[in-house]
Design an enzyme around this catalytic site. Structure first.
Site, mmCIF file in Angstrom:
data_model
loop_
_atom_site.group_PDB
_atom_site.id
_atom_site.type_symbol
_atom_site.label_atom_id
_atom_site.label_comp_id
_atom_site.label_asym_id
_atom_site.label_seq_id
_atom_site.Cartn_x
_atom_site.Cartn_y
_atom_site.Cartn_z
ATOM 1 C CD GLN A 73 41.785 24.753 36.327
ATOM 2 O OE1 GLN A 73 40.807 24.096 35.948
ATOM 3 N NE2 GLN A 73 42.680 25.224 35.498
ATOM 4 C CB SER A 128 20.205 55.103 56.133
ATOM 5 O OG SER A 128 20.813 53.840 56.162
ATOM 6 C CD GLU A 172 33.349 55.451 60.000
ATOM 7 O OE1 GLU A 172 33.794 56.102 59.059
ATOM 8 O OE2 GLU A 172 33.933 55.333 61.095
ATOM 9 N N GLY A 186 36.468 59.033 57.256
ATOM 10 C CA GLY A 186 36.274 57.819 58.050
ATOM 11 C C GLY A 186 35.981 56.613 57.168
ATOM 12 N N GLY A 189 37.042 24.764 55.268
ATOM 13 C CA GLY A 189 36.034 23.723 55.511
ATOM 14 C C GLY A 189 35.614 23.683 56.969
ATOM 15 N N GLY A 190 35.472 22.472 57.512
ATOM 16 C CA GLY A 190 34.958 22.296 58.884
ATOM 17 C C GLY A 190 35.734 23.101 59.917
HETATM 18 N N1 CAA Z 1 30.853 66.855 53.140
HETATM 19 C C1 CAA Z 1 30.400 68.054 53.598
HETATM 20 N N2 CAA Z 1 29.091 68.388 53.592
HETATM 21 C C2 CAA Z 1 28.210 67.487 53.097
HETATM 22 C C3 CAA Z 1 28.620 66.240 52.598
HETATM 23 C C4 CAA Z 1 30.000 65.940 52.635
HETATM 24 N N3 CAA Z 1 30.458 64.782 52.155
HETATM 25 N N4 CAA Z 1 27.537 65.554 52.178
HETATM 26 C C5 CAA Z 1 26.486 66.346 52.388
HETATM 27 N N5 CAA Z 1 26.888 67.517 52.958
HETATM 28 C C6 CAA Z 1 26.055 68.668 53.290
HETATM 29 C C7 CAA Z 1 25.364 69.106 52.000
HETATM 30 O O1 CAA Z 1 26.170 70.013 51.289
HETATM 31 C C8 CAA Z 1 24.084 69.707 52.508
HETATM 32 O O2 CAA Z 1 24.256 71.057 52.863
HETATM 33 P P1 CAA Z 1 23.668 72.218 51.893
HETATM 34 O O3 CAA Z 1 22.198 71.978 51.830
HETATM 35 O O4 CAA Z 1 24.051 73.465 52.591
HETATM 36 O O5 CAA Z 1 24.326 72.023 50.579
HETATM 37 C C9 CAA Z 1 23.802 68.939 53.788
HETATM 38 O O6 CAA Z 1 25.012 68.325 54.178
HETATM 39 C C10 CAA Z 1 22.722 67.910 53.593
HETATM 40 O O7 CAA Z 1 23.138 67.039 52.581
HETATM 41 P P2 CAA Z 1 22.116 66.067 51.844
HETATM 42 O O8 CAA Z 1 20.950 66.848 51.339
HETATM 43 O O9 CAA Z 1 22.894 65.258 50.875
HETATM 44 O O10 CAA Z 1 21.614 65.169 53.079
HETATM 45 P P3 CAA Z 1 20.649 63.911 53.130
HETATM 46 O O11 CAA Z 1 19.747 64.057 54.271
HETATM 47 O O12 CAA Z 1 20.049 63.656 51.781
HETATM 48 O O13 CAA Z 1 21.660 62.710 53.511
HETATM 49 C C11 CAA Z 1 23.209 60.945 53.178
HETATM 50 C C12 CAA Z 1 22.705 62.327 52.757
HETATM 51 C C13 CAA Z 1 24.426 60.699 52.308
HETATM 52 C C14 CAA Z 1 22.194 59.856 52.927
HETATM 53 C C15 CAA Z 1 23.605 60.977 54.684
HETATM 54 O O14 CAA Z 1 22.468 61.081 55.503
HETATM 55 C C16 CAA Z 1 24.400 59.777 55.120
HETATM 56 O O15 CAA Z 1 25.605 59.709 54.882
HETATM 57 N N6 CAA Z 1 23.742 58.794 55.791
HETATM 58 C C17 CAA Z 1 24.465 57.699 56.414
HETATM 59 C C18 CAA Z 1 24.759 58.033 57.844
HETATM 60 C C19 CAA Z 1 26.038 57.418 58.311
HETATM 61 O O16 CAA Z 1 27.004 57.280 57.576
HETATM 62 N N7 CAA Z 1 26.084 57.081 59.575
HETATM 63 C C20 CAA Z 1 27.263 56.581 60.162
HETATM 64 C C21 CAA Z 1 27.128 56.529 61.619
HETATM 65 S S1 CAA Z 1 28.652 56.777 62.434
HETATM 66 C C22 CAA Z 1 29.443 55.305 62.441
HETATM 67 O O17 CAA Z 1 29.021 54.310 61.932
HETATM 68 C C23 CAA Z 1 30.768 55.414 63.097
HETATM 69 C C24 CAA Z 1 31.112 54.303 63.953
HETATM 70 O O18 CAA Z 1 30.820 54.322 65.123
HETATM 71 C C25 CAA Z 1 31.912 53.181 63.414
#
Ligand code: CAA
Length: 379
Positions: free
Chosen positions: A273, A127, A357, A236, A333-334
């Site tokens: 129902q 996360s 994601e 995504g 069910g089963g």
């Molecule tokens: N679009 C563009 N830029 C973005 C953005 C977005 N949606 N969200 C954040 N940013 C940028 C911000 O603007 C910021 O830059 P600036 O400081 O220059 O403004 C920078 O990114 C950091 O942003 P945050 O301070 O918001 O970052 P954070 O560390 O607090 O994290 C979070 C935010 C939303 C929690 C993020 O870490 C997150 O989404 N975590 C979940 C991770 C995730 O989704 N993992 C998926 C793995 S891939 C997967 O699952 C694919 C698969 O294989 C199926």
């Protein structure tokens, strides 16, 4: 749905039901991915739905793409996921790549000849993605990557990987994004995960040991990797939501058709129902989730990607998929608990939609941050 979307979905649905569906039960049990199915989806033009035609894509809208994913997911959530993750890689390349990068990597992905994968997560940064530890050290002509990526969808079957690695200091601003190819020296595959669901979609560890990546394979500039990753994930997440709708719809279809034929106490169980209320709620979940997906997809098509709506769609549709598939097992069910019917597979496949994601807890974080910003702006 317009006439074009209807025709596209009908043709695709025919392929999925005739070709993929007959193998799903066994392949799920054996954990077998078949490249020919993915290639077959590519032949229908759905490996790169939204990509421009100049790079071999179908040049369609994100709305069209969501309908396509829903259709595939009704037969196979894992194949829909393989398409969606590969498409996310293409979207990233198309949006942030140079002309040379697009020309080099996109055509094989849009045609379905190759698969793309997205490598952000690590064992200690799920996360909290910005705390990732894989390093990319600058050397002459490129970068040397060291580290391990975890839980990578399509790891091992994909050829092109978007890999986030640290080129700078701590936090998001120290992250850069690279294009890495299967076969690059120093890039290997670690353990293959044994999972509850998504059995026909391989999930693998990626290992980088002094893996050289040339300057040409850096996306945008150093320090922009987190923006690349988050931008890709916004879109995504809508794709994952669309898959959730397809998953839930299949479970609903199975539950309704079973309940209309299954007799207990001298009547179809549908006539009770208690069951009607359950099925009506399941249908409500499917329809309301689809509306959220379409609303988020429209924002992407309007070139005003609304991260809050994207997260809301992901949260709503994947929670709905979990609830509807679980209820479908209950209705059957089963037998619903056995592999004789597909609902238990769809229930297992639904679970990780709430996790990938960005967990649904992280979606709430994104939504809440947007709410705060909006209210502060209007205060
Ligand atoms: N679009 C563009 N830029 C973005 C953005 C977005 N949606 N969200 C954040 N940013 C940028 C911000 O603007 C910021 O830059 P600036 O400081 O220059 O403004 C920078 O990114 C950091 O942003 P945050 O301070 O918001 O970052 P954070 O560390 O607090 O994290 C979070 C935010 C939303 C929690 C993020 O870490 C997150 O989404 N975590 C979940 C991770 C995730 O989704 N993992 C998926 C793995 S891939 C997967 O699952 C694919 C698969 O294989 C199926």
């Amino acid at each position: 749905m317009n006439e074009f979307q209807k025709e596209l979905c009908q043709n695709l649905s025919k392929y999925c039901w005739e070709t993929i569906e007959p193998h799903m039960e066994h392949d799920d049990a054996d954990g077998k991915f078949r490249m020919e199915f993915f290639k077959g989806l590519g032949d229908y033009g759905v490996a790169g739905v939204t990509l421009p035609e100049e790079y071999g894509g179908a040049g369609l809208s994100y709305l069209d793409y969501c309908y396509v994913l829903e259709e595939i997911a009704k037969v196979s959530v894992p194949y829909a996921v393989t398409v969606s993750v590969s498409s996310m890689v293409q979207t990233i390349l198309n949006e942030y790549g140079t002309k040379a990068q697009k020309e080099k990597y996109l055509p094989a992905l849009t045609s379905g000849d190759e698969i793309g994968a997205f490598a952000l997560s690590e064992s200690h940064s799920g996360s909290d993605a910005a705390s990732l530890k894989t390093t990319a050290k600058k050397v002459e002509g490129g970068y040397v990557l060291n580290g391990t990526k975890m839980w990578i969808t399509s790891g091992g079957i994909a050829k092109t990987y978007i890999v986030m690695a640290r080129t700078g200091g701590e936090g998001a601003k120290g992250v850069s994004a690279f294009i890495v190819r299967e076969g690059d020296a120093g890039f290997s595959f670690g353990k293959a995960e044994k999972k509850m669901g998504w059995k026909t979609s391989p999930t693998r560890e990626l290992v980088f040991e002094n893996c050289f990546v040339s300057d040409e394979n850096l996306l945008l500039t150093e320090g922009k990797g987190f923006t690349v990753a988050m931008g890709g994930l916004d879109r995504g997440r809508v794709a994952i939501a669309a898959i959730g709708v397809g998953c839930a719809k299949r479970a609903l279809d199975e539950a309704v058709s079973y309940s209309l034929t299954r007799q207990q106490f001298k009547q179809p169980i549908f006539d009770f129902q208690g069951l009607q209320f359950m099925l009506a709620d399941m249908a409500l979940e499917v329809e309301s989730s689809r509306l959220m997906v379409l609303s988020a997809a429209q924002s992407i098509d309007d070139k005003k990607t609304n991260s809050k709506l994207c997260s809301m769609a992901k949260l709503k549709a994947t929670d709905a998929a979990m609830k509807v598939t679980t209820d479908a097992v209950q209705v059957l069910g089963g037998v619903g608990y056995t592999a004789e019917y597909p609902v238990e597979r769809f229930m297992r496949d639904a679970k990780v939609l709430q996790i990938v994601e960005g967990t649904n807890q992280i979606q709430r974080v994104v939504i809440a941050r947007h709410l705060k910003k909006e209210y502060e702006q209007h205060a």
